[in-house]
Design an enzyme around this catalytic site. Structure first.
Site, PDB file in Angstrom:
ATOM      1  N   TRP A 179       0.805  -1.230   0.000  1.00  0.00           N
ATOM      2  CA  TRP A 179       0.000   0.000   0.000  1.00  0.00           C
ATOM      3  C   TRP A 179       0.827   1.265   0.000  1.00  0.00           C
ATOM      4  CZ3 TRP A 179       2.132   2.126   4.204  1.00  0.00           C
ATOM      5  CH2 TRP A 179       2.663   1.243   5.158  1.00  0.00           C
ATOM      6  N   LYS A 203      -2.426  -8.898  -7.092  1.00  0.00           N
ATOM      7  CA  LYS A 203      -3.237  -8.675  -5.898  1.00  0.00           C
ATOM      8  C   LYS A 203      -2.712  -7.401  -5.248  1.00  0.00           C
ATOM      9  CE  LYS A 203      -2.997  -9.297  -1.682  1.00  0.00           C
ATOM     10  NZ  LYS A 203      -3.641  -8.039  -1.256  1.00  0.00           N
ATOM     11  N   GLY A 254       6.860  -6.168   0.070  1.00  0.00           N
ATOM     12  CA  GLY A 254       6.176  -6.024   1.361  1.00  0.00           C
ATOM     13  C   GLY A 254       7.115  -6.366   2.493  1.00  0.00           C
ATOM     14  N   SER A 255       6.558  -6.890   3.568  1.00  0.00           N
ATOM     15  CA  SER A 255       7.358  -7.161   4.768  1.00  0.00           C
ATOM     16  C   SER A 255       8.260  -8.384   4.575  1.00  0.00           C
ATOM     17  CB  SER A 255       6.431  -7.394   5.964  1.00  0.00           C
ATOM     18  OG  SER A 255       5.594  -8.503   5.714  1.00  0.00           O
ATOM     19  N   GLU A 276      11.006  -7.941  -2.756  1.00  0.00           N
ATOM     20  CA  GLU A 276      11.558  -6.647  -2.374  1.00  0.00           C
ATOM     21  C   GLU A 276      10.999  -6.332  -1.005  1.00  0.00           C
ATOM     22  OE1 GLU A 276      12.077  -3.465  -1.485  1.00  0.00           O
ATOM     23  OE2 GLU A 276      11.663  -2.334  -3.322  1.00  0.00           O
ATOM     24  N   LEU A 277      11.853  -6.459   0.023  1.00  0.00           N
ATOM     25  CA  LEU A 277      11.356  -6.472   1.390  1.00  0.00           C
ATOM     26  C   LEU A 277      11.800  -5.228   2.155  1.00  0.00           C
ATOM     27  CD1 LEU A 277      12.086 -10.270   1.841  1.00  0.00           C
ATOM     28  CD2 LEU A 277      10.013  -9.178   0.960  1.00  0.00           C
ATOM     29  N   CYS A 310      10.392   1.514   1.581  1.00  0.00           N
ATOM     30  CA  CYS A 310      11.404   0.494   1.856  1.00  0.00           C
ATOM     31  C   CYS A 310      12.814   1.065   1.796  1.00  0.00           C
ATOM     32  CB  CYS A 310      11.258  -0.661   0.884  1.00  0.00           C
ATOM     33  SG  CYS A 310      11.226  -0.140  -0.831  1.00  0.00           S
ATOM     34  N   GLU A 408      12.961  -2.464  11.333  1.00  0.00           N
ATOM     35  CA  GLU A 408      12.398  -1.417  10.481  1.00  0.00           C
ATOM     36  C   GLU A 408      11.185  -0.790  11.180  1.00  0.00           C
ATOM     37  OE1 GLU A 408      10.269  -2.804   6.896  1.00  0.00           O
ATOM     38  OE2 GLU A 408      11.338  -1.228   5.818  1.00  0.00           O
TER      39      GLU A 408
END
Ligand code: NAI
Ligand code: MG
Length: 540
Positions: A179, A203, A254-255, A276-277, A310, A408
């Site tokens: 988001w 999604k 995301g996480s 990609e975290l 990120c 983080e």
């Protein structure tokens, strides 16, 4: 059988009363966007997805939530469409993305409004997303073909074995988006996948479906055949497993926690994934840095999208000789920031995106304070501005006992630490499980670049913030260590959506003894051949 509008009968705009929408959006426009989502009409029971604006926590809409059967239906349609799409020449696909580039720029106002409405960020932060989509579309439309071009390296037997390497699309790619950058994350990873000849099922994040639907709508308007791209708004844990069970490749942003789950599931099917975290990104100010420029850079690096990015900096390492000055100037600039809700260009920092984010940020800062950190500025929510606003916060005296030392925060919270030697800065910057992005500031670019090369990060910016590396879409970006796997952007960002295929063709003579030649003699010929070949520059 229910008609197309029957699923959307469950769509409600607002929460009993009309929500306050920016100029370019009306309830009818949101209804139109909802039609872009892929729903399987045969599914009767559906949850609903409540979309709220973080500016006020007002309900924008409740949208029928996607179900696993929608995901299956999307893959079924995508597979059929992909077969045809894969036969089209690259230049024909690229034409659509050149039009898309122009369309997203032309229609930027609606995109900015929608991004801001769903994410609570400033207009400028939203603008960076629009610019990013244009950059990625342009890069892959003009340069993707070169990355995928057929190549002909030397074969086993020079002249007799010819080799061709092809890059075939994997098939249907699944993308799970977050988001925090609702426009760019919903579409920029799909762009190279589609250009490589794949279909895509996305999604989007629960909080930001309309922005993703707009991104897709514009792409259909630019000419993309409808069944090549599917947006399925809905819950991650509900839709994720079905998406992964059907995909030929998965890209996730995301996480780190969910990224590991995705990696487990894709590994069970032996399909590829890129992740990609998170990051705990360092920002290093060397002793010869221009202090004003470095402070200006830190403002962008720490507070863009209220730190929910990120690649944003959460650890500032400032040379001891500059430390006090840096802290003072940074504080002064932060106190002058204009923070608040609103769709104008005059606001410097917006809201956090949700109560979960506010809770996490509040918890991290409280924990640090209780364990003795000094709050230089901020350190509290700003409820008079809106339900999820949090003050830009600078901490000193942060120790490893504090949660935010290593974890983080994903908010406008940054810790500053002094250092004495470049080597020490490198060691401190690398002492983390993450490895996404970094910044290095120095009057000597060669000195900064030397430090940069020693950082265990996928991207490093010298004398700029993340915008420099992120916006350089011809160059790969992504994380080392627990910040991820694989890269987006650059040739890597399109090649990952393909399978390399080698075709070796033997001409004239077979590889083996010919005309009654003894096997031993043949082996001898090969031995001699190998010895010669290593000495012939054109043939090794
Ligand atoms: P998340 O990783 O849970 O959500 C990202 C996406 O993954 C969303 O679309 C979500 O629906 C989906 N998802 C969640 N659980 C899933 C599952 N089991 N299977 C498949 N998909 C799933 O991130 P969340 O909860 O929104 O934020 C938590 C923290 O993650 C943030 O505070 C931040 O630290 C980090 N984060 C990092 C991002 C980045 O850009 N690297 C983006 C968003 C969050
Ligand atoms: Mg989550």
């Amino acid at each position: 059988m229910p008609t197309a509008s029957s699923v959307l009968d469950a769509l409600h705009i607002g929460n009993g009363h009309a929500p306050t929408l920016p100029d370019s959006l009306s309830p009818d426009r949101l209804r139109e966007l909802a039609k872009v989502a892929t729903y399987n009409e045969r599914t009767q029971e559906r949850a609903s997805l409540v979309v709220k604006t973080p500016f006020t926590d007002e309900t924008v809409a409740s949208l029928p939530a996607g179900s696993p059967s929608d995901v299956k239906e999307a893959f079924r349609r995508a597979r059929i469409a992909q077969k045809v799409w894969a036969t089209r020449p690259y230049r024909e696909r690229a034409r659509i993305f050149k039009r898309y580039h122009d369309l997203i720029l032309e229609r930027n106002k609606e995109a900015l409004d929608l991004i801001q409405l769903e994410s609570g960020k400033t207009r400028y932060d939203a603008f960076l997303e629009v610019a990013d989509v244009a950059l990625v579309a342009r890069y892959y439309a003009y340069h993707g073909a070169a990355a995928l071009a057929k190549s002909h390296p030397l074969g086993f037997v020079p002249l007799l074995t010819s080799v061709e390497i092809n890059h075939a699309p994997v098939g249907v790619v699944g993308i799970i988006a977050p988001w925090n950058y609702p426009l760019t994350m919903a579409i920029t990873d799909a762009i190279p996948a589609l250009l490589a000849g794949n279909a895509v099922v996305v999604k989007p994040a629960e909080q930001t479906p309309f922005t993703a639907l707009l991104a897709a709508e514009l792409l259909f308007e630019a000419g993309l055949p409808r069944d090549l791209l599917h947006m399925i708004p809905g819950d991650g844990p509900t839709l994720g497993p079905t998406l992964i069970a059907n995909a030929d490749y998965v890209h996730f942003t995301g996480s780190t926690e969910v990224g590991k789950l995705i990696a487990q599931q894709t590994s069970q099917r032996l399909i590829g994934c890129s992740l990609e975290l998170g990051g705990k990104n360092p920002f290093i100010v060397l002793e010869d840095a221009d202090l004003d420029k470095a402070v200006g850079g830190a403002m962008k690096d720490c507070f863009g999208s209220a730190g929910q990015l990120c690649v944003s900096a959460e650890r500032l390492y400032v040379h001891a000789s500059l430390f006090d000055d840096f802290v003072e100037r940074f504080k002064f600039k932060i106190e002058a920031l204009k923070i608040g809700p609103g769709f104008g260009w005059d606001i410097d920092m917006g809201s956090l995106a949700s109560d979960e984010q506010l809770e996490k940020v509040t918890k991290h800062v409280k924990d640090a304070k209780s364990k003795g950190a000094t709050v230089v500025v901020g350190g509290h929510p700003l409820p008079h501005l809106g339900p999820y606003f949090y003050a830009p916060t600078v901490l000193t005296g942060v120790t490893p006992q504090m949660t935010l030392f290593a974890e983080e925060t994903f908010g406008p919270v940054v810790s500053i630490y002094p250092f004495n030697q470049d080597d020490e800065a490198v060691e401190l910057a690398n002492s983390t499980t993450y490895g996404l992005n970094a910044g290095v500031w120095s009057a000597s670019t060669s000195r900064a670049q030397a430090v940069a090369r020693r950082l265990e990060c996928g991207t490093v910016n010298v004398n700029e913030c993340y915008v420099a590396s992120w916006g350089s879409t011809a160059a790969p970006m992504g994380g080392r260590k627990e910040s991820g796997l694989g890269r987006r952007h650059g040739p890597e960002g399109i090649l990952k959506y393909t399978e390399a295929q080698t075709i070796a063709t033997q001409h004239l003579l077979p590889i083996g003894p010919i005309g009654g030649m003894a096997v031993e003699a043949f082996a001898g010929t090969i031995l001699t051949g190998l010895k010669i070949l290593r000495r012939l520059p054109g043939l090794r």
